[in-house]
Scaffold this motif. Structure first.
Motif, PDB file in Angstrom:
ATOM      1  N   PRO A 134      -0.362   0.291  -7.512  1.00 14.82           N
ATOM      2  CA  PRO A 134      -0.030  -0.380  -6.254  1.00 14.82           C
ATOM      3  C   PRO A 134       1.298   0.152  -5.713  1.00 14.82           C
ATOM      4  O   PRO A 134       2.109   0.680  -6.466  1.00 14.82           O
ATOM      5  N   CYS A 135       1.504   0.037  -4.410  1.00 17.54           N
ATOM      6  CA  CYS A 135       2.777   0.419  -3.801  1.00 17.54           C
ATOM      7  C   CYS A 135       3.889  -0.454  -4.388  1.00 17.54           C
ATOM      8  O   CYS A 135       3.738  -1.667  -4.483  1.00 17.54           O
ATOM      9  N   PRO A 136       5.020   0.146  -4.822  1.00 19.00           N
ATOM     10  CA  PRO A 136       6.087  -0.659  -5.424  1.00 19.00           C
ATOM     11  C   PRO A 136       6.750  -1.599  -4.417  1.00 19.00           C
ATOM     12  O   PRO A 136       7.461  -2.518  -4.797  1.00 19.00           O
ATOM     13  N   ILE A 137       6.540  -1.388  -3.123  1.00 21.44           N
ATOM     14  CA  ILE A 137       7.179  -2.216  -2.102  1.00 21.44           C
ATOM     15  C   ILE A 137       6.245  -3.297  -1.557  1.00 21.44           C
ATOM     16  O   ILE A 137       6.542  -4.482  -1.613  1.00 21.44           O
ATOM     17  N   CYS A 138       5.079  -2.889  -1.024  1.00 19.75           N
ATOM     18  CA  CYS A 138       4.183  -3.889  -0.407  1.00 19.75           C
ATOM     19  C   CYS A 138       3.056  -4.298  -1.348  1.00 19.75           C
ATOM     20  O   CYS A 138       2.276  -5.183  -1.027  1.00 19.75           O
ATOM     21  N   LEU A 139       2.967  -3.644  -2.502  1.00 10.62           N
ATOM     22  CA  LEU A 139       2.010  -3.980  -3.560  1.00 10.62           C
ATOM     23  C   LEU A 139       0.545  -3.744  -3.184  1.00 10.62           C
ATOM     24  O   LEU A 139      -0.358  -4.151  -3.905  1.00 10.62           O
ATOM     25  N   LEU A 159       3.862   8.468  -0.902  1.00  9.87           N
ATOM     26  CA  LEU A 159       3.757   7.848   0.420  1.00  9.87           C
ATOM     27  C   LEU A 159       2.821   6.654   0.345  1.00  9.87           C
ATOM     28  O   LEU A 159       1.769   6.739  -0.288  1.00  9.87           O
ATOM     29  N   CYS A 160       3.192   5.566   1.005  1.00 11.20           N
ATOM     30  CA  CYS A 160       2.303   4.413   1.094  1.00 11.20           C
ATOM     31  C   CYS A 160       1.711   4.359   2.491  1.00 11.20           C
ATOM     32  O   CYS A 160       2.440   4.307   3.475  1.00 11.20           O
ATOM     33  N   ASP A 161       0.392   4.365   2.546  1.00 17.74           N
ATOM     34  CA  ASP A 161      -0.335   4.347   3.803  1.00 17.74           C
ATOM     35  C   ASP A 161      -0.215   2.995   4.491  1.00 17.74           C
ATOM     36  O   ASP A 161      -0.346   2.876   5.696  1.00 17.74           O
ATOM     37  N   GLU A 162       0.044   1.973   3.696  1.00 16.21           N
ATOM     38  CA  GLU A 162       0.044   0.600   4.212  1.00 16.21           C
ATOM     39  C   GLU A 162       1.363   0.258   4.914  1.00 16.21           C
ATOM     40  O   GLU A 162       1.366  -0.162   6.056  1.00 16.21           O
ATOM     41  N   CYS A 163       2.490   0.478   4.223  1.00 20.49           N
ATOM     42  CA  CYS A 163       3.769   0.022   4.793  1.00 20.49           C
ATOM     43  C   CYS A 163       4.665   1.187   5.200  1.00 20.49           C
ATOM     44  O   CYS A 163       5.743   0.979   5.752  1.00 20.49           O
ATOM     45  N   GLY A 164       4.250   2.421   4.924  1.00 18.58           N
ATOM     46  CA  GLY A 164       5.046   3.564   5.368  1.00 18.58           C
ATOM     47  C   GLY A 164       6.165   3.952   4.414  1.00 18.58           C
ATOM     48  O   GLY A 164       6.926   4.873   4.675  1.00 18.58           O
TER      49      GLY A 164
END
Ligand SMILES: [Zn+2]
Length: 199
Positions: A8-13, A39-44
């Motif tokens: 999971p993204c470490p920021i937005c999970l 890169l996270c596609d969800e939160c940038g």
């Protein structure tokens, strides 16, 4: 070369949105390395790191800015690296959006100057006159060194627990980090891809 990361993204999970981009290139004098960007596609969110091909470097690097040649010294600053100017009591820690970069000493001073100016603007709105004055002094000190006035030399210090950062200049001094420093230093969000002993 892009690949999905099973984490999971470490920021937005968000699940299934994290991508890893790896690029092998040569940084002059730093040697061959792999530039890895998450890169996270969800939160940038994105994080860039530099992994030296010949293994981790010592974690602590410092250089005294006391001559013009030092201003053009190349700096590889990885995302896990804390950058300090002890004489001015300035320290920039790895943050959530703090990507790694390659710059030189002059470029680093510009970055520090920008941060101090930003803080001064906020303080001005809060009406904290003495703190604004302190920021102006800091800004002047940084500008003086950047413009080649070495009457009050300052040091640039890199502290990188992962050993992915370096100052490339013959005057630069390298050392190992102490256990106390390793315990104190933040390394930023850890998506569990860059473990300290994995290079
Ligand atoms: Zn995200």
């Amino acid at each position: 070369m892009d690949s999905m990361v099973e984490l999971p993204c470490p920021i937005c999970l968000a699940e299934g949105k994290l991508m890893m981009r790896a690029l092998s290139t040569e940084i002059p004098y730093f040697g061959e390395h792999t530039q890895v960007t998450l890169l996270c596609d969800e939160c940038g969110w994105r994080q860039t790191d530099f992994i030296p091909a010949d293994g981790a470097k010592p974690g602590g690097w410092s250089i005294c800015i006391d001559e013009a040649s030092v201003l053009s010294a190349r700096i590889v600053r990885s995302s896990s690296c804390t950058v300090c100017i002890p004489e001015l009591d300035l320290e920039v820690n790895p943050g959530s959006s703090n990507a790694g970069y390659v710059t030189n000493v002059e470029g680093l001073l510009v970055r520090f100057g920008d941060v101090v100016d930003l803080i001064a603007r906020d303080l001005l709105q809060e009406g904290d006159a003495s703190a604004v004055e302190r920021c102006r002094e800091l800004s002047d000190s940084i500008a003086a060194v950047k413009n080649g006035d070495f009457s009050q030399p300052v040091n640039i210090v890199l502290l990188d627990p992962r050993g992915h950062s370096q100052i490339l200049h013959e005057n630069a001094e390298a050392r190992e980090l102490s256990g106390e420093e390793l315990a104190r230093l933040p390394v930023g969000p850890d998506p569990a891809i860059f473990s300290p002993d994995e290079v």
